[in-house]
Scaffold this motif. Sequence first.
Motif, short mmCIF file in Angstrom:
data_model
loop_
_atom_site.label_atom_id
_atom_site.label_comp_id
_atom_site.label_asym_id
_atom_site.label_seq_id
_atom_site.Cartn_x
_atom_site.Cartn_y
_atom_site.Cartn_z
N GLY A 69 0.57 -1.02 0.08
CA GLY A 69 -0.09 -0.19 -0.05
C GLY A 69 0.74 1.26 0.07
N ASP A 70 2.03 1.31 -0.02
CA ASP A 70 2.99 2.12 0.06
C ASP A 70 4.23 2.32 -0.71
N PRO A 71 4.55 3.12 -2.09
CA PRO A 71 3.75 4.24 -2.23
C PRO A 71 2.64 3.75 -3.12
N ILE A 72 1.72 5.02 -3.66
CA ILE A 72 1.06 4.78 -4.51
C ILE A 72 1.34 5.75 -5.95
N GLU A 73 0.76 5.22 -7.05
CA GLU A 73 1.16 5.82 -8.20
C GLU A 73 -0.05 6.49 -8.91
N PHE A 74 -0.06 7.77 -9.48
CA PHE A 74 -1.23 8.63 -9.98
C PHE A 74 -0.84 9.23 -11.16
N LEU A 75 -1.74 9.45 -11.87
CA LEU A 75 -1.80 10.22 -13.10
C LEU A 75 -2.30 11.42 -13.05
N ILE A 76 -1.61 12.77 -12.91
CA ILE A 76 -2.27 13.75 -12.78
C ILE A 76 -1.47 14.92 -13.81
N LYS A 77 -2.37 15.52 -14.39
CA LYS A 77 -1.92 16.55 -15.34
C LYS A 77 -0.91 16.07 -16.50
N GLY A 78 -1.17 14.81 -16.76
CA GLY A 78 -0.36 14.08 -17.89
C GLY A 78 0.86 13.61 -17.41
N TYR A 79 1.14 13.43 -16.11
CA TYR A 79 2.46 12.93 -15.72
C TYR A 79 2.17 11.97 -14.53
N TYR A 80 3.30 11.06 -14.39
CA TYR A 80 3.05 10.13 -13.39
C TYR A 80 3.73 10.92 -12.09
N LEU A 81 3.05 10.49 -10.79
CA LEU A 81 3.48 10.73 -9.53
C LEU A 81 3.36 9.69 -8.55
N SER A 82 4.35 9.20 -7.76
CA SER A 82 4.21 8.55 -6.80
C SER A 82 4.26 9.12 -5.21
N LEU A 83 3.43 8.78 -4.61
CA LEU A 83 3.40 9.50 -3.13
C LEU A 83 3.37 8.32 -2.11
N ARG A 84 4.01 8.89 -0.85
CA ARG A 84 3.76 7.87 0.25
C ARG A 84 2.02 7.82 0.70
N LYS A 85 1.67 6.86 1.28
CA LYS A 85 0.46 6.82 1.74
C LYS A 85 0.00 8.09 2.67
N GLU A 86 1.09 8.52 3.78
CA GLU A 86 1.01 9.30 4.68
C GLU A 86 0.83 10.77 3.93
N GLU A 87 1.54 10.94 2.78
CA GLU A 87 1.27 12.17 2.31
C GLU A 87 -0.01 12.53 1.65
N CYS A 88 -0.49 11.13 1.06
CA CYS A 88 -1.80 11.12 0.52
C CYS A 88 -3.00 11.24 1.49
N ASP A 89 -2.76 10.79 2.80
CA ASP A 89 -3.68 11.06 3.80
C ASP A 89 -4.19 12.86 3.98
N TYR A 90 -3.17 13.43 3.64
CA TYR A 90 -3.70 15.00 3.77
C TYR A 90 -4.18 15.58 2.41
N VAL A 91 -4.59 15.06 1.54
CA VAL A 91 -5.25 15.40 0.15
C VAL A 91 -6.67 14.73 0.30
N TYR A 92 -7.69 15.60 0.16
CA TYR A 92 -9.09 15.18 0.00
C TYR A 92 -9.52 15.34 -1.34
N VAL A 93 -10.27 14.44 -1.82
CA VAL A 93 -10.81 14.36 -3.17
C VAL A 93 -12.38 14.05 -3.04
N MET A 94 -12.98 14.47 -4.25
CA MET A 94 -14.55 13.88 -4.47
C MET A 94 -14.33 12.92 -5.44
N LYS A 95 -14.73 11.67 -5.29
CA LYS A 95 -14.82 10.73 -6.34
C LYS A 95 -15.51 11.08 -7.65
N VAL A 96 -14.93 11.02 -8.86
CA VAL A 96 -15.63 11.18 -10.18
C VAL A 96 -16.22 9.92 -10.65
#
Length: 78
Positions: free
Chosen positions: A51-78
């Motif tokens: 479960g750590d790290p997590i890979e994302f696609l954002i603005k056309g590039y790949y980004l990997s973040l640790r789970k701890e960092e992701c816990d600070y970001v809140y999203v609305m599911k699409v």
Amino acid sequence: MRGERKLSELLPGEKGVIVRIMGPTTLRRRLMDMGLVRGTEIEVLRKAPLGDPIEFLIKGYYLSLRKEECDYVYVMKV
């Protein structure tokens, strides 16, 4: 806010729109510098086996973040 989820709670293949970023000022600034700003769509591509790290696609590039960092970001599911 209803419907908000932590970014770390999204499963691979799910998308969300960033609604807010919490945490210490230095961490918020670092995340925003990487493109995580309110209103941006982000997609979870895959999670590491533990479960750590997590890979994302954002603005056309790949980004990997640790789970701890992701816990600070809140999203609305699409």
